[in-house]
Scaffold this motif. Structure first.
Motif, PDB file in Angstrom:
ATOM      1  N   GLY A   1      -3.704   3.289   9.082  1.00 43.45           N
ATOM      2  CA  GLY A   1      -4.373   4.477   9.593  1.00 43.45           C
ATOM      3  C   GLY A   1      -3.642   5.201  10.693  1.00 43.45           C
ATOM      4  N   ASP A   2      -2.523   4.644  11.203  1.00 44.02           N
ATOM      5  CA  ASP A   2      -1.821   5.315  12.300  1.00 44.02           C
ATOM      6  C   ASP A   2      -1.189   6.624  11.842  1.00 44.02           C
ATOM      7  OD1 ASP A   2      -2.557   3.148  13.756  1.00 44.02           O
ATOM      8  OD2 ASP A   2      -0.551   2.645  14.490  1.00 44.02           O
ATOM      9  N   ARG A   3      -0.600   6.608  10.675  1.00 47.51           N
ATOM     10  CA  ARG A   3       0.009   7.827  10.138  1.00 47.51           C
ATOM     11  C   ARG A   3       0.201   7.648   8.641  1.00 47.51           C
ATOM     12  NH1 ARG A   3       5.863   8.270  12.811  1.00 47.51           N
ATOM     13  NH2 ARG A   3       4.643   7.943  14.699  1.00 47.51           N
ATOM     14  N   ASP A   4       0.410   8.774   7.962  1.00 52.53           N
ATOM     15  CA  ASP A   4       0.648   8.741   6.523  1.00 52.53           C
ATOM     16  C   ASP A   4       1.988   8.061   6.242  1.00 52.53           C
ATOM     17  OD1 ASP A   4       0.330   9.425   3.775  1.00 52.53           O
ATOM     18  OD2 ASP A   4       1.765  11.054   4.097  1.00 52.53           O
ATOM     19  N   VAL A   5       2.019   7.193   5.223  1.00 49.61           N
ATOM     20  CA  VAL A   5       3.245   6.455   4.916  1.00 49.61           C
ATOM     21  C   VAL A   5       4.387   7.412   4.598  1.00 49.61           C
ATOM     22  CG1 VAL A   5       4.299   4.831   3.302  1.00 49.61           C
ATOM     23  CG2 VAL A   5       1.981   4.436   4.124  1.00 49.61           C
ATOM     24  N   LEU A   6       4.101   8.496   3.894  1.00 49.36           N
ATOM     25  CA  LEU A   6       5.148   9.448   3.528  1.00 49.36           C
ATOM     26  C   LEU A   6       5.835  10.018   4.763  1.00 49.36           C
ATOM     27  CD1 LEU A   6       6.558  10.933   1.204  1.00 49.36           C
ATOM     28  CD2 LEU A   6       4.785  12.697   1.363  1.00 49.36           C
TER      29      LEU A   6
ATOM     30  N   GLN B   1       0.823  -1.212   0.000  1.00 51.86           N
ATOM     31  CA  GLN B   1       0.000   0.000   0.000  1.00 51.86           C
ATOM     32  C   GLN B   1       0.853   1.256   0.000  1.00 51.86           C
ATOM     33  OE1 GLN B   1      -3.341  -0.186   2.866  1.00 51.86           O
ATOM     34  NE2 GLN B   1      -2.702  -2.290   3.273  1.00 51.86           N
ATOM     35  N   VAL B   2       1.902   1.271  -0.791  1.00 53.63           N
ATOM     36  CA  VAL B   2       2.734   2.464  -0.934  1.00 53.63           C
ATOM     37  C   VAL B   2       2.496   3.011  -2.330  1.00 53.63           C
ATOM     38  CG1 VAL B   2       5.073   3.389  -0.903  1.00 53.63           C
ATOM     39  CG2 VAL B   2       4.459   1.511   0.630  1.00 53.63           C
TER      40      VAL B   2
ATOM     41  N   ALA C   1       2.482   0.295   6.700  1.00 53.32           N
ATOM     42  CA  ALA C   1       1.125   0.615   6.238  1.00 53.32           C
ATOM     43  C   ALA C   1       0.182  -0.565   6.405  1.00 53.32           C
ATOM     44  CB  ALA C   1       1.180   1.049   4.772  1.00 53.32           C
ATOM     45  N   ALA C   2       0.709  -1.788   6.225  1.00 54.74           N
ATOM     46  CA  ALA C   2      -0.137  -2.973   6.311  1.00 54.74           C
ATOM     47  C   ALA C   2      -0.436  -3.364   7.758  1.00 54.74           C
ATOM     48  CB  ALA C   2       0.534  -4.141   5.591  1.00 54.74           C
TER      49      ALA C   2
END
Length: 395
Positions: free
Chosen positions: A337-342, A282-283, A332-333
């Motif tokens: 929802g914890d934080r934005d991947v970026l 999910q990146v 992300a997996a």
């Protein structure tokens, strides 16, 4: 109308493994190419030199079709798209294949993380059907690991005999007419490296303990050769002697030159690693492009726009970029929802550059104050987000 198939990795029997050797993973492709190109082959080679290059570089998305009447094992299709496996210069691969065809040792050199080992595995699998005859060079590697050792229980019970001898991977390759691999050859001590000089020049190994018998010499069978790798950063660990250097053709494997090609490779390899872990990838592409761009800027000491960048001492390799992309995808997996991947990217970049020299953290901060800030000012939303995360690098 025949169906065009893209090869699926061959699943080996038995328990699952983290890494499947290329001769098993691409068994369908190897069987197909053996039937596809029936031209001249060097002694003991499984494929023609042209087919070896096609196996490594792929068929450029084209479906290859077997000649009419060609016989193949069950399950091998008549048409096949050969997957590209090595992202690099085709001419480099062709020179490597010509070197091996001429029965001359091949030494792949370059910065860490440039796929030297992967290339040596692919070449070995295509030429002789196995990449498993390998010696890992370290400061603790002994001459026995390059030549032979002994089963001491049999040695004490029977005395020196061929049955008591334990061949090294190199000696096994000599007897089979296969390709042996020596990883990180410059990490071996000079006296251990010297054992390779006679192997490559005389193509035989003397076994003094068996003197007087037919087994006192092991001669290399047709097809035997050696592929070694060495990192340029390790050149001073144990410098190779001039005599050993003359036994090899040197080929330098450099970083990937094209941004899109490197991004595609990072995406493909990190996706595969994450999916092996049972997670969804999910990146998005914008994050991957920013990641690869940062690695390339720091590696080359200059941004794509021509802005000067202070290079860290750590090698910003494609392999490291794959590792970071995989870590972002797993975060992300597993923590959705914890934080934005970026927002995780600056911390991972900091972890990479600190590996060799803590002072490299300041160089990464300088990169943020230079190209990252300038791209943010030019209106890029991705780089604006990264600029806003500058404080992460000061922690």
């Amino acid at each position: 109308m025949s169906t065009v198939l893209t090869p699926e990795p061959t699943r080996p029997p038995g328990p699952a493994r983290q890494i499947v050797p290329p001769e098993e993973r691409y068994a369908t492709e190897l069987a197909f190419l053996a039937a596809y190109d029936t031209g001249p082959r060097p002694p003991a080679w499984r494929l023609t030199p042209r087919a070896v290059v096609t196996f490594v570089m792929g068929s450029d998305g084209r479906a290859l079709r077997l000649p009419d009447g060609a016989e193949v094992p069950d399950g091998v299709p008549r048409r096949l798209v050969v997957e590209d496996k090595f992202v690099g210069d085709r001419a480099l691969v062709e020179r490597c294949v010509v070197t091996l065809a001429g029965e001359r040792g091949l030494l792949l050199v370059g910065e860490p993380g440039t796929a030297k080992s992967m290339l040596s595995e692919l070449l070995s699998a295509a030429v002789c059907g196995t990449s498993d005859l390998v010696v890992q060079g370290t400061a603790g590697t002994t001459e026995d690991q390059l030549k032979y050792g002994w089963n001491y229980a049999l040695l004490l019970a029977q005395g020196p005999s061929r049955q008591a001898l334990v061949p090294s991977p190199v000696l096994t390759a000599m007897s089979r007419g296969a390709v042996a691999r020596v990883e990180e050859v410059t990490r071996c001590l000079p006296e251990v490296q010297d054992a390779l000089v006679s192997l490559l020049s005389e193509r035989r190994v003397a076994i003094p303990e068996l003197a007087g018998g037919d087994d006192a010499l092991e001669h290399a069978a047709p097809g035997f050769n050696l592929i070694a790798t060495a990192n340029l950063r390790d050149k001073g660990v144990s410098e190779m002697s001039a005599a050993l250097k003359r036994r090899f053709n040197f080929e330098t494997v450099g970083p990937i030159g094209d941004l899109e090609a490197e991004t595609a490779l990072v995406r493909r390899q990190s996706r595969a690693a994450v999916e092996r872990a049972g997670a969804a990838f999910q990146v998005d592409d914008a994050v991957l492009e920013a990641l690869v761009t940062a690695f390339r800027d720091l590696r080359e000491g200059r941004s794509a726009e021509g802005w000067e960048v202070e290079r860290p001492s750590t090698v910003m390799s494609t392999a490291e970029a794959v590792s970071v992309a995989g870590a972002l995808a797993l975060a992300a997996a597993y923590f959705p929802g914890d934080r934005d991947v970026l927002s995780l990217l600056p911390g991972h970049l900091l972890g990479v550059v600190r590996k060799d020299d803590p002072a490299d953290a300041a160089r990464l901060l300088g990169y943020w104050d230079g190209p990252v800030r300038r791209r943010a000012e030019q209106g890029s939303a991705t780089w604006r987000t990264l600029w806003d995360l500058r404080a992460v690098l000061e922690a």
